[in-house]
Write a protein that holds these residues in place. Structure first.
Motif, PDB file in Angstrom:
ATOM      1  N   ALA A   7       0.801  -1.271  -0.022  1.00  0.00           N
ATOM      2  CA  ALA A   7      -0.087   0.100   0.059  1.00  0.00           C
ATOM      3  C   ALA A   7       0.719   1.278  -0.016  1.00  0.00           C
ATOM      4  CB  ALA A   7      -0.823  -0.061   1.269  1.00  0.00           C
ATOM      5  N   GLU A   8       1.949   1.361   0.795  1.00  0.00           N
ATOM      6  CA  GLU A   8       2.892   2.375   0.876  1.00  0.00           C
ATOM      7  C   GLU A   8       3.622   2.465  -0.514  1.00  0.00           C
ATOM      8  OE1 GLU A   8       4.091   2.125   5.560  1.00  0.00           O
ATOM      9  OE2 GLU A   8       5.432   1.218   3.913  1.00  0.00           O
TER      10      GLU A   8
ATOM     11  N   LEU B 206       2.267   1.868  -3.390  1.00  0.00           N
ATOM     12  CA  LEU B 206       1.272   2.658  -4.402  1.00  0.00           C
ATOM     13  C   LEU B 206       1.152   4.079  -3.990  1.00  0.00           C
ATOM     14  CD1 LEU B 206      -1.486   0.010  -4.864  1.00  0.00           C
ATOM     15  CD2 LEU B 206       0.494   0.546  -6.350  1.00  0.00           C
ATOM     16  N   GLU B 207       1.218   4.522  -2.521  1.00  0.00           N
ATOM     17  CA  GLU B 207       0.932   5.846  -2.306  1.00  0.00           C
ATOM     18  C   GLU B 207       2.253   6.573  -2.924  1.00  0.00           C
ATOM     19  OE1 GLU B 207       0.572   6.184   1.995  1.00  0.00           O
ATOM     20  OE2 GLU B 207      -1.114   4.891   1.995  1.00  0.00           O
ATOM     21  N   ARG B 208       3.523   6.023  -2.957  1.00  0.00           N
ATOM     22  CA  ARG B 208       4.705   6.843  -3.650  1.00  0.00           C
ATOM     23  C   ARG B 208       4.494   6.861  -5.141  1.00  0.00           C
ATOM     24  NH1 ARG B 208       9.386   7.390  -1.232  1.00  0.00           N
ATOM     25  NH2 ARG B 208       9.452   8.707  -2.715  1.00  0.00           N
TER      26      ARG B 208
ATOM     27  N   SER C 193       4.110  10.618  -7.182  1.00  0.00           N
ATOM     28  CA  SER C 193       5.167  11.362  -6.993  1.00  0.00           C
ATOM     29  C   SER C 193       6.149  10.778  -7.641  1.00  0.00           C
ATOM     30  CB  SER C 193       5.594  11.392  -5.542  1.00  0.00           C
ATOM     31  OG  SER C 193       5.835  10.327  -4.983  1.00  0.00           O
TER      32      SER C 193
ATOM     33  N   SER D 246      -4.548   2.521  -9.437  1.00  0.00           N
ATOM     34  CA  SER D 246      -3.704   1.533  -8.753  1.00  0.00           C
ATOM     35  C   SER D 246      -4.664   1.143  -7.603  1.00  0.00           C
ATOM     36  CB  SER D 246      -2.435   2.293  -7.910  1.00  0.00           C
ATOM     37  OG  SER D 246      -2.845   3.269  -7.000  1.00  0.00           O
ATOM     38  N   ASP D 247      -4.141  -0.203  -7.118  1.00  0.00           N
ATOM     39  CA  ASP D 247      -5.026  -0.904  -6.319  1.00  0.00           C
ATOM     40  C   ASP D 247      -4.198  -1.783  -5.563  1.00  0.00           C
ATOM     41  OD1 ASP D 247      -6.996  -1.649  -4.665  1.00  0.00           O
ATOM     42  OD2 ASP D 247      -8.432  -2.210  -6.260  1.00  0.00           O
TER      43      ASP D 247
END
Lengths: 118, 365, 399, 164, 171
Positions: free
Chosen positions: E4-5, E7-9, E12, E22-23
């Motif tokens: 999950a982290e 995908l958060e990145r 940027s 994204s999932d």
């Protein structure tokens, strides 16, 4: 005529006889059913890609020349070795010079990298 | 004169017969020793008229028959005549070499003293070398005549390998000649009957250990067997120079390989291990170092010597087969490096050091 | 592929084109090398695969999920159980199913036995093709002991089809520990012999050291995994990186090499066999009692008594066999450590009883892709050692 | 040596030598050359020069013709080439050469003592005798041979390693 | 870094507009990329120090017959240094089955793209040597497409002259 060489001829004859017997036996016993595919050159299952005769790396030629040179050296050493005891120190010095010169050649070839095959 | 010719023919016949017998035994070893080494049963299937009792003997008979019953294919694009000559050129010199190998001392028979050597050449050692150098043609012609890339590569590889190791082989033999000062193989064998310090047979290995090693290695290389089987290495070149051979001609190549194995064993025996010499056995019987003497008739002595010779040759054939089933194969450049940078300088040094030692020993004596 | 590092031919030399394979003694697995040679030196090589292509991925789309297991056996047929385990894990992940603990241990044991057979096949054939025929036969003999074990587990030596969704087909035989102890003792003895015959043999070492070298950055870029990658010094092993089954409870090491040449590959495989044997020993010691199949009627066939005695069991059996397991729609990529490296399955399900798409990531496919790079500039004879160390298995590479 | 043997050998050797010259394929020529050299060595044996006979086989048949074969393969000279047809120059050379050879043979025959050759010295042709001459009377040529061989090595390496 | 982290990145790191969605599916990170920007995006994923997906484990395609766009090219990326995975998907329309090649980023793509071309007929622009790999050159059609008939017969192929092959460039 040197009689001692007659056995050599006999040996060659016998060797040839053995070979002839094999070939003849193969001819008579073996089947003979030629076909174009059977007589094609083996190229790992691929259709043959023309004659194989082509030019070859020069390294083989160098090997052959080196072989001749050292073979001649060896050939000179045989009579010397037979007569070595009577020749004595003189013979040793004589051959040392001979071998030394050729060792220079060997070292030269070695240094030039002509003895590397990869 | 006709009697001489008859005796000579008989001797040559016997020499070849002995060689071929030992060759058969070599094939036996190749099958069964390798099976033993590898925890297998080995060849056991051949049965002649339903009779499989002799097991491997049947195989030995069946093998060549199988080869002869196969079709002998000559590739369409090959050079037919040379394709035929090549296996003969491989086999005949190898067989002929046996004519000069002594297999016994002398046999007194019907008032004649028969030298137990096929051809009594006073340049026997050089004859061996000459025949070895002719053996190259079988390989190079087979490779060329087949007109196949694998054959050509194998033929070129093989010929380059054979000529490279011939030099080392010749140089190794010079050490032997320096020791015995003769080129006659029978003389060399006889000279090894001497006893050192009254008990140790003066076999060539004692004088020329290095030459023995070099000669054995070069000999295995000449007979093109693992670890020197590059000309025919099947995982690389399919079958090398005899890729395009089948049937009887293929049999001849296989056979000449084995004949060469036996030949190397016979030469090693003759030059370094006393040839037909049995320790303490002279022409008239045993003379043991502790004083006992047993008189024996000439025929028995000759038989003992021939047996001893055969046993030694068999032992070295066996040795070569064990080597073949133990070692991996060289790569081409490593092979050439070993020949030119290893064996050649070593044997050259061996010659010069031997000469020096012979000279010093001569001074001391 | 077109050469990127084209070795210049010397002007005095002549280039010869040579087709090595598909029917060549060294091309076990049916592959073809289109070579361009200068004497014996390889100027360029084009690797041609596909001779054993049998449409694995297309076939998988035609049957039910359970139908894939026999096909998976034939991917890397030197280690069929590993493929089985890999595929079962992938489908289970897609279905959200977990095999019982005992089944997981059994999968580890079977998988590691298969890993050893895989390495033995690879190294034995490599030795054999180098002319060290006896060492090759020894390794095949050792393999026989392990095949006997596999046979004891599932009744087949090669075509095992042992895994099922949610577990394995049958339980281990009662005397498995004893059998394994005897077999592994034989294997260790034989490997000791092979070690003495090869590892320090001068000819063997000379043939292997420095050949087929690939720096680790290149190896990663080529997608090499398993022993090929570990030989370059990268300790990537799926069993450690993303532990699956019960590998996180096992104590084992990842052997790595330094230079990434054929000798390192050989030694890495050799050392891995010892680690696999350690894992087998531990797994057998820890083996818990319990069921070998998950209790989930959606995916697991009911026991035969139920099929024959209850209508629910019979219908369930019928539905599962005829329609297949209804794996929920979605997709998943699961990597396991196969004999040759990362064996991945990318599965897509549309919710019906049949796979919509099965993609296998064959580890030796990527090894073969890198072969050209490894070989350029070496000699013909080096093809054999390098190709042998890639351990190309036709069924897997050509899938 | 008895005349029939000599005649047989002579016919064989001349036939082999003619094959060397006349055969369209260089590989066959080389093979015929091996046969020629081998038969020549039989002549040497007949003349009691056994060492020379064997050396002939080792050096010429076993080494030099191998080099020839290598060169033939190396340069791919294997295709039969068209031989020059018998034009005027060829005929002239042939005639001139024939006359020259005939003259030489005549001159040689004149020098042969009319009746029976003198008896050979004891041990003629054996290895030790030859060695004695070679390593005492002909020391300098022997040593110079090594220099010749050295030059051959250097030349070969130079030729083989020339770039471009 | 969990999936999950990771995908958060992504937004940027990737070029603007490259990330479509994204999932995390079944614990696995999946990113959908825009076809036109996907090569730059993948280069960023490979080189960015936080992500460092230096290995392309696998590359394949899926044929969703009847869906628009029809194909999906799937990249399985793995970071040895960071020990995480990312699945990247690029949708490819049926009428223009072209994707830019990533073989200059990962060498493993060279053969994988050849196989995808062979099986699905998706062309990769910039590939050094795009030809069939598992099937033979004369093979007609793309066997892993869903509309390839299972029992289709292929035409017989005449024996080739080995020296006329494209992969034996004559000197």
């Amino acid at each position: 005529m040197k009689f001692q060489y007659v056995p050599v001829l006999i040996a060659f004859g016998l060797g040839g006889l053995v070979a002839a017997v094999f070939v003849a036996a193969g001819m008579f016993l073996g089947p003979r059913r030629p076909s174009p595919v059977k007589e094609a050159a083996f190229e790992c299952g691929n259709p043959p890609s023309g004659p194989a005769w082509g030019r070859f790396s020069v390294k083989f030629y160098l090997t052959a020349i080196l072989f001749i040179v050292f073979d001649v050296e060896v050939v000179f050493m045989y009579p010397w070795a037979v007569l070595f005891r009577p020749l004595g120190v003189f013979g040793l010095v004589e051959m040392s010079v001979f071998v030394l010169v050729l060792t220079v050649g060997l070292v030269y070839v070695w240094r030039k990298g002509a003895l590397e095959w990869d | 004169m006709p009697a001489d010719v008859a005796i000579a023919t008989a001797k040559v016949l016997f020499a070849l017969f002995l060689a071929l017998q030992i060759m058969g035994l070599g094939v036996f070893f190749e099958r069964k020793v390798s099976a033993l080494i590898q925890d297998r049963i080995g060849a056991n299937r051949a049965a002649i008229f339903g009779f499989a009792g002799l097991g491997l003997v049947n195989t030995l008979i069946a093998d060549p028959i199988k080869f002869l019953l196969k079709e002998d294919i000559t590739p369409a694009q090959s050079d037919r005549l040379l394709h035929f000559i090549a296996p003969c050129a491989s086999l005949v010199p190898a067989l002929a070499t046996f004519a000069v190998v002594p297999f016994g001392d002398v046999l007194a028979l019907g008032g004649r003293l028969i030298n137990l050597q096929g051809a009594e050449l006073n340049v026997g050692l050089l004859f061996v070398l000459a025949m070895a150098s002719l053996g190259v043609y079988g390989v190079v012609l087979a490779g060329w005549a087949s007109n196949n890339r694998w054959s050509l590569l194998g033929g070129i590889r093989g010929s380059a390998q054979m000529i490279s190791y011939e030099v080392a082989m010749g140089l190794a033999l010079i050490g032997v000649v320096l020791t015995y000062n003769t080129l006659d193989l029978q003389e060399i064998a006889r000279a090894q009957g001497r006893l050192l310090w009254g008990w140790l047979p003066a076999w060539g290995i004692l004088y020329q250990p290095l030459a023995f090693v070099v000669f054995l290695v070069a000999g295995i290389a000449e007979s093109k067997r693992i670890p020197f089987d590059l000309p025919e290495s099947e995982s690389e070149l399919v079958s090398g120079y005899f890729t395009e051979y089948s049937g009887a001609k293929h049999l001849m190549f296989m056979m000449s390989d084995f004949v060469e194995v036996v030949l190397v064993a016979a030469l090693v025996t003759t030059l370094f291990f006393g040839g037909w010499q049995v320790p303490y056995l002279a022409r008239d019987g045993f003379h043991f170092p502790w004083g006992t003497a047993v008189a024996l008739p000439s025929l028995v002595v000759a038989l003992l010597q021939v047996t001893a010779f055969a046993l030694k040759v068999i032992a070295f054939t066996w040795l070569q087969i064990v080597i073949r089933w133990t070692l991996p194969r060289f790569r081409y450049d490593q092979l050439m490096r070993l020949g030119w940078k290893g064996l050649l300088p070593v044997s050259l040094a061996n010659v010069m050091v031997s000469a020096l030692l012979v000279l010093l020993a001569g001074r001391g004596a | 592929m077109t050469p990127q590092r084209f070795v210049e031919a010397e002007p005095t030399s002549e280039v010869m084109a040579l087709q090595m394979g598909p029917s060549h003694p060294a091309s076990h697995g049916t592959v073809k090398f289109n070579l361009r040679l200068d004497g014996e030196t390889i100027i360029d090589v084009d690797v041609e695969i596909g001779y054993l292509h049998r449409g694995f991925e297309k076939m998988c789309e035609q049957g039910t999920w359970n139908h894939v297991f026999p096909y998976a056996d034939r991917l890397n047929y030197a280690s069929p159980l590993l493929n089985n385990v890999g595929f079962a894990l992938a489908v289970e992940k897609l279905a959200g199913l977990t095999a019982p603990e005992r089944a997981q241990y059994i999968r580890v044991i079977g998988g590691e036995i298969s890993r050893i057979t895989d390495h033995l096949t690879c190294l034995g054939m490599a030795a054999n093709e180098l002319g060290a025929i006896s060492a090759g036969f020894y390794m095949l003999e050792a393999r026989e002991f392990l095949y006997d074990l596999v046979e004891a587990i599932c009744g087949a030596r090669l075509t095992v089809t042992y895994c099922r969704l949610g577990g394995v087909m049958t339980d281990l035989p009662a005397d498995m520990t004893e059998r394994t102890r005897v077999a592994l003792k034989h294997v260790r003895d034989i490997l000791g012999d092979c070690d003495r015959l090869l590892s320090r043999n001068r000819i063997f070492v000379d043939r292997m050291v420095g050949i087929g070298k690939l720096p680790s950055a290149d190896a990663v870029s080529w997608g090499l995994t398993g022993p090929l990658l570990r030989a370059t010094g990268v300790p990537y092993d799926v069993r450690k990186a993303e532990p699956y089954l019960v590998y996180d409870r096992m104590d084992f090491e990842i052997p790595t090499g330094t230079t990434g040449d054929n000798y390192d590959r050989f030694m890495v495989r050799f050392a891995e066999m010892e680690q696999s044997m350690r894992i087998i020993d531990q797994a057998l010691a820890q083996l818990p009692p319990g069921p070998i199949l998950a209790d989930d009627p959606r995916f697991v066939l009911p026991p035969k008594e139920q099929v024959y005695t209850t209508i629910e069991g019979l219908m369930n059996h019928f539905k599962l066999v005829m329609e297949g397991q209804k794996v929920p729609a979605g997709e998943v990529y699961v990597a396991t450590e196969g004999g040759n490296g990362e064996l991945g399955f990318y599965l897509v399900s549309d919710g019906s009883g049949r796979p919509y798409r099965v993609r296998v990531r064959p580890p030796c496919f990527y090894g073969m892709a890198a072969l050209g790079d490894m070989l350029r500039g070496h000699m013909i004879a080096d093809i054999i050692t390098t190709f042998g160390q890639i351990n190309m298995i036709g069924g897997e590479c050509d899938h | 040596m008895t005349a029939p043997v000599f005649l047989l050998l002579a016919v064989l050797v001349v036939a082999a030598a003619l094959t060397v010259v006349a055969h369209p394929s260089p590989v066959y020529s080389a093979c015929a050359l091996v046969v020629t050299l081998f038969l020549l060595s039989v002549f040497f044996v007949a003349l009691d020069a056994q060492l020379v006979a064997v050396l002939q086989v080792i050096v010429y048949a076993g080494a030099i013709v191998v080099l020839f074969l290598f060169v033939i393969m190396l340069l791919n000279l294997t295709q039969p080439e068209s031989r020059p047809t018998a034009g005027v120059p060829v005929v002239a050379v042939a005639v001139g050469g024939g006359i020259g050879i005939a003259a030489l043979v005549a001159a040689a025959l004149r020098r042969v003592p009319p009746a029976g050759a003198p008896a050979l010295p004891e041990g003629f042709g054996d290895t030790a005798a030859l060695a004695r001459r070679l390593f005492t009377a002909y020391v300098l040529p022997f040593e110079l041979t090594s220099v010749l061989l050295l030059v051959a090595i250097v030349g070969a390496v130079g030729l083989a390693s020339r770039k471009g | 870094m969990t999936q999950a982290e990771l995908l958060e990145r992504l937004p940027s790191i990737l070029p603007a507009g490259a990330l479509r969605s994204s999932d995390v599916v079944r614990g696995q990170a999946v990113a959908d990329l825009e076809r036109t920007l996907m090569r730059d995006a993948l280069a960023a994923l490979r080189d960015h120090p936080d992500v460092r997906l230096e290995m392309l484990s696998d590359l394949t395609a899926v044929d969703y017959l009847g869906r628009v766009p029809r194909f999906e090219v799937v990249y399985q990326l793995y970071s040895i240094a960071r020990n995480h995975r990312l699945r990247v998907k690029v949708a490819v329309p049926e009428e223009d089955p072209v994707v830019s090649s990533v073989s200059s980023l990962w060498k493993s793509a060279i053969w994988a793209e050849r196989e995808t071309w062979d099986m699905f007929g998706i062309r990769f622009t910039g590939h050094p040597d795009l030809r069939r790999i598992l099937m033979y050159p004369e093979f007609e059609g793309y066997p892993l497409r869903k509309d390839y008939p299972l029992l289709r017969r292929q035409p017989l192929v005449a024996e080739r002259d080995p020296l006329e092959r494209p992969w034996f460039p004559r000197p």
